[in-house]
Design an enzyme around this catalytic site. Structure first.
Site, short mmCIF file in Angstrom:
data_model
loop_
_atom_site.label_atom_id
_atom_site.label_comp_id
_atom_site.label_asym_id
_atom_site.label_seq_id
_atom_site.Cartn_x
_atom_site.Cartn_y
_atom_site.Cartn_z
N ASP A 170 -26.07 15.94 -13.89
CA ASP A 170 -26.34 17.16 -14.66
C ASP A 170 -27.11 16.82 -15.94
O ASP A 170 -28.04 17.53 -16.32
CB ASP A 170 -25.04 17.89 -15.03
CG ASP A 170 -24.73 19.03 -14.06
OD1 ASP A 170 -25.14 18.93 -12.89
OD2 ASP A 170 -24.10 20.01 -14.48
N TYR B 91 -12.46 12.66 -6.51
CA TYR B 91 -12.57 13.97 -5.86
C TYR B 91 -11.61 14.09 -4.67
O TYR B 91 -11.21 15.19 -4.32
CB TYR B 91 -14.00 14.21 -5.37
CG TYR B 91 -14.90 14.89 -6.37
CD1 TYR B 91 -15.09 14.34 -7.64
CD2 TYR B 91 -15.57 16.06 -6.06
CE1 TYR B 91 -15.92 14.95 -8.55
CE2 TYR B 91 -16.40 16.68 -6.97
CZ TYR B 91 -16.58 16.13 -8.21
OH TYR B 91 -17.41 16.74 -9.11
N LYS C 52 -16.91 2.07 -15.16
CA LYS C 52 -16.20 1.73 -16.40
C LYS C 52 -15.30 0.54 -16.09
O LYS C 52 -14.07 0.65 -16.07
CB LYS C 52 -15.39 2.92 -16.90
CG LYS C 52 -16.25 4.07 -17.40
CD LYS C 52 -16.37 4.28 -18.88
CE LYS C 52 -15.16 4.14 -19.71
NZ LYS C 52 -15.57 3.93 -21.13
N ASP D 38 -20.42 5.46 -19.81
CA ASP D 38 -20.60 6.20 -21.07
C ASP D 38 -21.88 5.73 -21.78
O ASP D 38 -22.67 6.55 -22.26
CB ASP D 38 -19.37 6.09 -21.98
CG ASP D 38 -18.92 4.65 -22.24
OD1 ASP D 38 -19.38 3.73 -21.54
OD2 ASP D 38 -18.11 4.44 -23.17
N ASP E 240 -21.50 13.06 -10.83
CA ASP E 240 -21.54 14.50 -11.09
C ASP E 240 -22.02 14.77 -12.52
O ASP E 240 -22.92 15.58 -12.75
CB ASP E 240 -20.13 15.08 -10.87
CG ASP E 240 -20.10 16.58 -11.03
OD1 ASP E 240 -21.03 17.26 -10.56
OD2 ASP E 240 -19.13 17.08 -11.65
C1 IPM Z 1 -22.22 19.39 -7.71
C2 IPM Z 1 -21.23 20.45 -8.08
C3 IPM Z 1 -20.02 20.30 -7.17
C4 IPM Z 1 -19.36 18.99 -7.50
C5 IPM Z 1 -19.03 21.47 -7.22
C6 IPM Z 1 -19.69 22.80 -6.96
C7 IPM Z 1 -17.90 21.25 -6.25
O1 IPM Z 1 -20.91 20.38 -9.42
O2 IPM Z 1 -22.64 19.35 -6.54
O3 IPM Z 1 -22.59 18.61 -8.59
O4 IPM Z 1 -18.56 18.91 -8.45
O5 IPM Z 1 -19.63 18.03 -6.79
MG MG Z 2 -22.09 18.97 -10.52
#
Ligand code: IPM
Ligand code: MG
Length: 367
Positions: free
Chosen positions: A252, A142, A192, A224, A248
């Site tokens: 999710d 990032y 990884k 993975d 990230d």
């Molecule tokens: C998260 C989001 C952020 C990230 C975005 C909005 C910059 O996806 O907090 O997971 O990628 O970190």
């Molecule tokens: Mg995210």
């Protein structure tokens, strides 16, 4: 003046709506539990861009550095898609994380009993799930340099760099081990190492730190394979520690195990400040959901639970955090559902405001 200061940054989309419900909860703690908060509010993301031409002003950044905790709603929206990269709403959020040095991002994925049927996975697989992903938040791909889009041999090349120093890995590993000690004493580190040098170093450093935590069972997994295991049998995990980008993605995926992204809070923690409290920002994992913004449909629970995490990690009020989590449990058990949680027969959705009011009523009932 209270000695508990909060900066609220509602942001964009559903951010302001869900934050309005959190403000009721904050007020409740002042009225009923004697926990007064000194609350200020400011702009971030697209809202800040509209007002000031930047997704985060220096003045707001300074304020964020001074308070005990920042509570953030969400940033972004389609109307900002064509903005220059440097002023996109997300840049405001990333600047907060980076300049406050919030390296440890705690993302719990907890399946509420009443919602076990909302997951796309079988009830069996998710019922009772309670895991935390600790995501490194201020380094890795990032932020690594070099980055950019350059021209080479007459074509454009997009560049980002994965980069971790030993000390960056060590501090987030310690945060994860400390958390594991307070929970099930099980930590799985994901990278990884089979293809990335940064992954090899990650594994080495985490293993080294692990020697200071002989009570924690440490394991390693390629990220993975970790994604696959998260979907196959997530209850094998307790705490997972991983880098910024893998975190990230994995968070999710983990969020969806619980049935709704509208339910999940997060805490981003940094080093202790002079008063001993960690630098901290709390935010729901869901985004700004522009498609439902302004319609009273948003689920405020993720944002309310983010405040519960603030009670726990910034203000050392674990029992009050439990009370708030219990209140959320209660309204769900009572059958209240916002629009994101529909599917059961004969259930009418409640609005954002009704959900907030019900949580406050459940808090009242807890006294
Ligand atoms: C998260 C989001 C952020 C990230 C975005 C909005 C910059 O996806 O907090 O997971 O990628 O970190
Ligand atoms: Mg995210």
């Amino acid at each position: 003046m209270s000695d508990r200061s909060l900066l609220i940054l509602p942001g964009d989309g559903i951010g302001p709506e869900v934050m309005a419900e959190v403000r009721k909860v904050i007020a409740w703690y002042g009225d009923k539990r004697g926990l007064d908060f000194d609350v200020s509010e400011d702009l971030v993301g697209g809202a800040a861009y509209d007002a000031h031409g930047t997704p985060l002003t220096d003045a707001t950044m300074d304020k964020a550095q001074e308070v005990d905790a920042v509570l953030l709603g969400a940033v972004g929206g389609p109307q900002y898609d064509d903005l220059d990269f440097g002023v996109k709403p997300e840049r405001g959020l990333l600047r907060l994380r980076k300049e406050m040095d919030l390296f440890a991002n705690l993302r719990p994925a907890q399946c509420f009993d009443a919602l076990a049927d909302f997951s796309s996975l079988k009830r069996d697989v998710v019922a009772g799930l309670d895991i935390v992903i600790v995501r490194e938040l201020t380094s890795g791909i990032y932020f690594g340099e070099p980055r950019g889009i350059i021209t080479e041999n007459n074509e454009r090349v997009g560049i980002n760099t994965q980069r971790y120093t030993e000390s960056e890995i060590e501090r987030v590993a310690r945060a994860a081990f400390d958390l594991a000690m307070k929970r099930g004493k099980k930590l799985c580190s994901m990278e990884k190492a089979n293809v990335m040098e940064s992954g090899i170093l990650w594994r080495e450093v985490v293993t080294e730190v692990g020697k200071d935590y002989p009570d924690v069972a440490l394991s390693h997994m390629y990220a993975d394979a970790g994604a696959m295991q998260l979907c196959r049998w997530p209850k094998q995990f307790d705490v997972i520690v991983t880098d910024n980008l893998f975190g990230d993605l994995l968070s999710d995926a983990a969020a969806m195990l619980t049935g709704s992204l509208g339910m999940l809070p997060s805490a981003s923690l940094g080093l202790p400040m002079a008063n001993g409290r960690p630098k901290a920002m709390y935010e729901p994992v869901h985004g700004s959901a522009p498609d439902i913004a302004g319609q009273g449909k948003a689920n405020p629970i993720a944002c309310v639970l983010s405040f519960a995490m603030a009670l726990r990690y910034s203000f050392d009020e674990g029992a009050e955090a439990d009370r708030l989590e219990q209140a959320v449990n209660q309204v769900l058990a009572d059958g209240l559902r916002t629009a994101d949680l529909l599917g059961e027969e004969g259930v009418e959705p409640v609005s954002t405001i009704q959900m907030g009011d019900a949580i406050v009523a459940a808090l009242d009932a807890s006294l």
